[in-house]
Design an enzyme around this catalytic site. Sequence first.
Site, PDB file in Angstrom:
ATOM      1  NE  ARG A 119      -2.564   0.216   3.403  1.00 28.94           N
ATOM      2  CZ  ARG A 119      -3.682   0.853   4.480  1.00 28.94           C
ATOM      3  NH1 ARG A 119      -4.838   0.524   4.271  1.00 28.94           N
ATOM      4  NH2 ARG A 119      -3.131   1.219   5.498  1.00 28.94           N
ATOM      5  CB  THR A 177      -2.821   7.101  -2.620  1.00 28.86           C
ATOM      6  OG1 THR A 177      -1.954   5.667  -2.793  1.00 28.86           O
ATOM      7  CG2 THR A 177      -2.081   8.165  -3.269  1.00 28.86           C
ATOM      8  CG  ASP A 213       2.516  -2.084   9.070  1.00 28.29           C
ATOM      9  OD1 ASP A 213       2.899  -3.380   8.791  1.00 28.29           O
ATOM     10  OD2 ASP A 213       2.748  -1.140   8.238  1.00 28.29           O
ATOM     11  CG  ASP A 242       6.087  -2.500   9.950  1.00 30.69           C
ATOM     12  OD1 ASP A 242       6.929  -2.790   9.060  1.00 30.69           O
ATOM     13  OD2 ASP A 242       5.959  -1.208   9.951  1.00 30.69           O
TER      14      ASP A 242
HETATM   15  C1  PRP Z   1      -1.048  -4.377   4.520  1.00 26.71           C
HETATM   16  C2  PRP Z   1      -1.961  -5.753   4.902  1.00 26.71           C
HETATM   17  C3  PRP Z   1      -2.702  -5.778   3.704  1.00 26.71           C
HETATM   18  C4  PRP Z   1      -3.070  -4.370   3.346  1.00 26.71           C
HETATM   19  C5  PRP Z   1      -4.415  -4.102   3.890  1.00 26.71           C
HETATM   20  O1  PRP Z   1      -0.055  -4.849   4.031  1.00 26.71           O
HETATM   21  O2  PRP Z   1      -1.078  -6.840   4.932  1.00 26.71           O
HETATM   22  O3  PRP Z   1      -2.049  -6.534   2.580  1.00 26.71           O
HETATM   23  O4  PRP Z   1      -2.227  -3.612   3.775  1.00 26.71           O
HETATM   24  O5  PRP Z   1      -5.012  -2.745   3.336  1.00 26.71           O
HETATM   25  P1  PRP Z   1      -6.036  -2.458   2.292  1.00 26.71           P
HETATM   26  O6  PRP Z   1      -7.034  -3.316   2.711  1.00 26.71           O
HETATM   27  O7  PRP Z   1      -6.182  -0.825   2.724  1.00 26.71           O
HETATM   28  O8  PRP Z   1      -5.428  -2.639   1.018  1.00 26.71           O
HETATM   29  P2  PRP Z   1       1.032  -3.610   3.558  1.00 26.71           P
HETATM   30  O9  PRP Z   1       0.765  -2.913   2.230  1.00 26.71           O
HETATM   31  O10 PRP Z   1       1.295  -2.744   4.710  1.00 26.71           O
HETATM   32  O11 PRP Z   1       2.430  -4.512   3.101  1.00 26.71           O
HETATM   33  P3  PRP Z   1       3.146  -5.402   4.086  1.00 26.71           P
HETATM   34  O12 PRP Z   1       2.231  -6.778   4.321  1.00 26.71           O
HETATM   35  O13 PRP Z   1       4.514  -5.657   3.373  1.00 26.71           O
HETATM   36  O14 PRP Z   1       3.392  -4.933   5.594  1.00 26.71           O
HETATM   37  N1  URA Z   2      -2.411  -2.517   7.022  1.00 25.99           N
HETATM   38  C1  URA Z   2      -1.857  -2.715   8.190  1.00 25.99           C
HETATM   39  O1  URA Z   2      -1.034  -3.901   8.504  1.00 25.99           O
HETATM   40  N2  URA Z   2      -2.720  -2.721   9.074  1.00 25.99           N
HETATM   41  C2  URA Z   2      -3.964  -1.847   9.079  1.00 25.99           C
HETATM   42  O2  URA Z   2      -4.740  -1.689  10.009  1.00 25.99           O
HETATM   43  C3  URA Z   2      -4.296  -1.408   7.575  1.00 25.99           C
HETATM   44  C4  URA Z   2      -3.210  -2.016   6.764  1.00 25.99           C
END
Ligand code: PRP
Ligand code: URA
Length: 206
Positions: free
Chosen positions: A101, A105, A197, A200
């Site tokens: 993400r 945005t 997150d 993380d």
């Molecule tokens: C997070 C989470 C989902 C997404 C959810 O991933 O694990 O994939 O955000 O958000 P959305 O429903 O608004 O799309 P992130 O993009 O932070 O990547 P990561 O798993 O590498 O931390």
């Molecule tokens: N991605 C995350 O890891 N947590 C949230 O709450 C939303 C997006």
Amino acid sequence: MYEEVKHPCIQHKLALIRDVGSGHKIFRELATEITMFVCYEALKNIRLKDVDVETPLAVAKCQMIDEDIVVVPILRAGIGMLDAILSLIPSARVGFVGLERDEETALPTTYYKKMPRQIRDGISIIVDPMLATGGSTIAAIRMLKEQGAERILVVCIVTCPEGLKAVGDAYPDVHIYTASIDPELNDKKYIVPGLGDAGDRLYGTI
Ligand code: PRP
Ligand code: URA
């Protein structure tokens, strides 16, 4: 379509995984345990075949899973749910979708994709702990549908009404299973109260 899987054991583990004091080792263990419970429910309608099994005393009429299952973790955080679902269905194949993400945005960008060639006839199960705006899940569903997947399930740990509506509007045939439907998104599109997150917290990159 969605189902919030409620059980005292899940509620207890959700309390622990939400706790900001739970470090990455505990967070990973809890993510695995919660995923097992939610997947257990998500898999309740999969097809079985009859088999005869010889016990030491007689032939038992038994049943075994008769579905080709592809599990699709959304990188990174979805990897934290993979071992749990593979322990329930060891014969599942695995596809990967890398989505990240944008911090401003909240829109996802694809950086990786590797799917098994044949996914048309079985069940595809997308796993990601967080379904927030739904953008990442919708992108993963779109990729699977483009490859011919017809039966798609989504398993997450925490979601919210906005994300459920977005996925439901785009793909009403996809069934979502979650351990919790939290109240809302904040102005950064994080689920509140949520887990923070998830990527993380799983990997200690905070
Ligand atoms: C997070 C989470 C989902 C997404 C959810 O991933 O694990 O994939 O955000 O958000 P959305 O429903 O608004 O799309 P992130 O993009 O932070 O990547 P990561 O798993 O590498 O931390
Ligand atoms: N991605 C995350 O890891 N947590 C949230 O709450 C939303 C997006």
